[in-house]
Design an enzyme around this catalytic site. Structure first.
Site, PDB file in Angstrom:
ATOM      1  N   ASP A  45       0.747  -1.246   0.121  1.00 35.28           N
ATOM      2  CA  ASP A  45       0.093   0.074   0.036  1.00 35.28           C
ATOM      3  C   ASP A  45       0.967   1.292   0.030  1.00 35.28           C
ATOM      4  O   ASP A  45       0.512   2.133  -0.577  1.00 35.28           O
ATOM      5  CB  ASP A  45      -0.924  -0.118   1.222  1.00 35.28           C
ATOM      6  CG  ASP A  45      -2.049  -1.059   1.172  1.00 35.28           C
ATOM      7  OD1 ASP A  45      -2.486  -1.421  -0.183  1.00 35.28           O
ATOM      8  OD2 ASP A  45      -2.822  -1.246   1.856  1.00 35.28           O
ATOM      9  N   GLY A  46       2.040   1.142   0.506  1.00 33.14           N
ATOM     10  CA  GLY A  46       2.992   2.410   0.642  1.00 33.14           C
ATOM     11  C   GLY A  46       3.514   2.913  -0.680  1.00 33.14           C
ATOM     12  O   GLY A  46       3.447   3.923  -1.351  1.00 33.14           O
ATOM     13  N   ASN A 122      -5.893   8.394   1.582  1.00 32.57           N
ATOM     14  CA  ASN A 122      -6.251   7.644   2.917  1.00 32.57           C
ATOM     15  C   ASN A 122      -6.699   8.528   3.972  1.00 32.57           C
ATOM     16  O   ASN A 122      -7.871   8.509   4.252  1.00 32.57           O
ATOM     17  CB  ASN A 122      -4.948   7.009   3.196  1.00 32.57           C
ATOM     18  CG  ASN A 122      -4.729   5.556   2.923  1.00 32.57           C
ATOM     19  OD1 ASN A 122      -5.626   5.147   2.232  1.00 32.57           O
ATOM     20  ND2 ASN A 122      -3.656   4.790   3.584  1.00 32.57           N
ATOM     21  N   GLU A 123      -5.585   9.659   4.303  1.00 31.24           N
ATOM     22  CA  GLU A 123      -6.153  10.444   5.716  1.00 31.24           C
ATOM     23  C   GLU A 123      -5.123  11.611   5.577  1.00 31.24           C
ATOM     24  O   GLU A 123      -4.049  11.631   5.048  1.00 31.24           O
ATOM     25  CB  GLU A 123      -6.041   9.541   6.814  1.00 31.24           C
ATOM     26  CG  GLU A 123      -4.750   9.222   7.437  1.00 31.24           C
ATOM     27  CD  GLU A 123      -4.352   7.996   6.941  1.00 31.24           C
ATOM     28  OE1 GLU A 123      -3.147   8.059   6.518  1.00 31.24           O
ATOM     29  OE2 GLU A 123      -4.856   7.083   6.974  1.00 31.24           O
ATOM     30  N   ARG A 149      -9.231  18.877  22.203  1.00 31.38           N
ATOM     31  CA  ARG A 149      -7.805  18.898  23.094  1.00 31.38           C
ATOM     32  C   ARG A 149      -7.549  17.379  22.990  1.00 31.38           C
ATOM     33  O   ARG A 149      -8.400  16.571  23.808  1.00 31.38           O
ATOM     34  CB  ARG A 149      -8.306  19.473  24.681  1.00 31.38           C
ATOM     35  CG  ARG A 149      -8.261  20.989  24.750  1.00 31.38           C
ATOM     36  CD  ARG A 149      -8.499  21.469  25.864  1.00 31.38           C
ATOM     37  NE  ARG A 149      -8.895  22.830  26.040  1.00 31.38           N
ATOM     38  CZ  ARG A 149      -9.615  23.660  25.786  1.00 31.38           C
ATOM     39  NH1 ARG A 149     -10.911  22.808  25.330  1.00 31.38           N
ATOM     40  NH2 ARG A 149      -9.920  24.909  25.736  1.00 31.38           N
ATOM     41  N   ASP A 151      -4.516  14.292  21.697  1.00 28.86           N
ATOM     42  CA  ASP A 151      -3.209  13.859  20.929  1.00 28.86           C
ATOM     43  C   ASP A 151      -3.336  14.352  19.502  1.00 28.86           C
ATOM     44  O   ASP A 151      -2.179  14.500  18.841  1.00 28.86           O
ATOM     45  CB  ASP A 151      -3.018  12.374  21.094  1.00 28.86           C
ATOM     46  CG  ASP A 151      -2.445  12.023  22.579  1.00 28.86           C
ATOM     47  OD1 ASP A 151      -2.225  12.715  23.393  1.00 28.86           O
ATOM     48  OD2 ASP A 151      -2.237  10.771  22.698  1.00 28.86           O
ATOM     49  N   ALA A 186      -7.431  10.199  21.291  1.00 23.05           N
ATOM     50  CA  ALA A 186      -7.117  10.461  22.691  1.00 23.05           C
ATOM     51  C   ALA A 186      -7.596  11.761  23.249  1.00 23.05           C
ATOM     52  O   ALA A 186      -6.784  12.516  23.653  1.00 23.05           O
ATOM     53  CB  ALA A 186      -5.623  10.151  23.054  1.00 23.05           C
TER      54      ALA A 186
END
Length: 267
Positions: A45-46, A122-123, A149, A151, A186
């Site tokens: 995929d990379g 992807n993102e 707020r 990560d 998170a």
């Protein structure tokens, strides 16, 4: 037809690339680096993401297909054992195309002098460079939604919903739906700070703006590319007008791909 092969660079992938080029040229196809009609990715995929970003300025003219030479890749339909069959299909059979939606990411600076536009397959992942908490105002469709707020924030495409987004607990979205998904990494939720806590799915006509509240320097990852940005005014994400086209020589339904990638046991 003009074609280009992008290899992962390992011995096995390079061998397949060399063999495919030799055979396809013997069938009368033209190897062309600049304006290929078909880009063949050999690797994982990379490698496929690298091929997409190398030719994302030609999405209307270029289709993509992937061969995996290691573990099963989500974008790689063919195995190395099927290369001979694929060669015959490419040389003899007009391919059909399947379109997947992409995401447009626009990063603007405080001075209003610089605007970086990216396409993501992807993102996009937004974090701080020093690992401190990200504090962002989240605007949806021009209105304030929440102050995040935590990560970081992941904004994914439907096909990218199976990648980082899935690891963060986001939903898997079928790529026939033109949408983007916002998933928290998170988040801080207590008596003082609150976020929605659930992934959000935005349709094509809704735009997400992320605006810094404390620090305006970020580590922003678009697919597999990462860059430090300073003096950021806003990060805009929405469904792009462009789409990626996959060359299909056989049926490979999306849910089969999901099952084979995450559910089916490997012998």
């Amino acid at each position: 037809m003009k074609f280009k092969i992008v290899s992962r660079g390992d011995k096995r992938s390079n061998k397949i690339k060399s063999m495919m080029r030799q055979y396809l040229e013997s069938f009368g196809l033209e190897y062309h680096k600049e304006t290929p009609d078909l880009v063949i990715s050999v690797g994982g995929d990379g490698t496929f993401l690298e091929a997409f970003h190398r030719y994302n300025h030609r999405l209307k003219e270029t289709a993509f297909i992937g061969i995996h030479t290691g573990h099963l890749g989500f974008y790689t339909d063919w195995t190395q054992e099927e290369v001979e069959k694929l060669l015959i299909e490419i040389a003899k059979t007009p391919y059909q195309t399947v379109e997947y939606p992409l995401m447009e990411v626009i990063i603007r600076d405080e001075l209003g002098k610089k605007e970086d536009r990216h396409l993501a397959l992807n993102e996009a992942m937004i974090k701080t460079a020093d690992g401190s908490s990200v504090v962002l105002d989240v605007e949806l469709k021009g209105e304030h939604f929440e102050t995040f707020r935590g990560d970081g924030i992941c904004i994914s495409t439907p096909s990218g919903s199976t990648a980082y987004n899935k690891a963060l607990g986001g939903a898997i979205i079928h790529p026939s739906l033109e949408a983007i998904q916002i998933t928290e990494n998170a988040s801080i939720n207590n008596r003082v700070f609150r976020t929605i806590g659930s992934p959000l799915v935005l349709p094509k006509h809704h735009t997400c703006f992320l605006k810094p509240m404390v620090d305006n320097s970020f580590l922003i990852q678009i697919d597999h590319f990462t860059k430090n940005y300073h003096e950021v005014k806003s990060i805009q994400c929405r469904v792009a007008n462009e789409k990626i086209r996959f060359a299909r020589f056989r049926q490979f339904p999306f849910w089969h791909r999901v099952r084979d990638s995450f559910v089916t046991e490997v012998d």
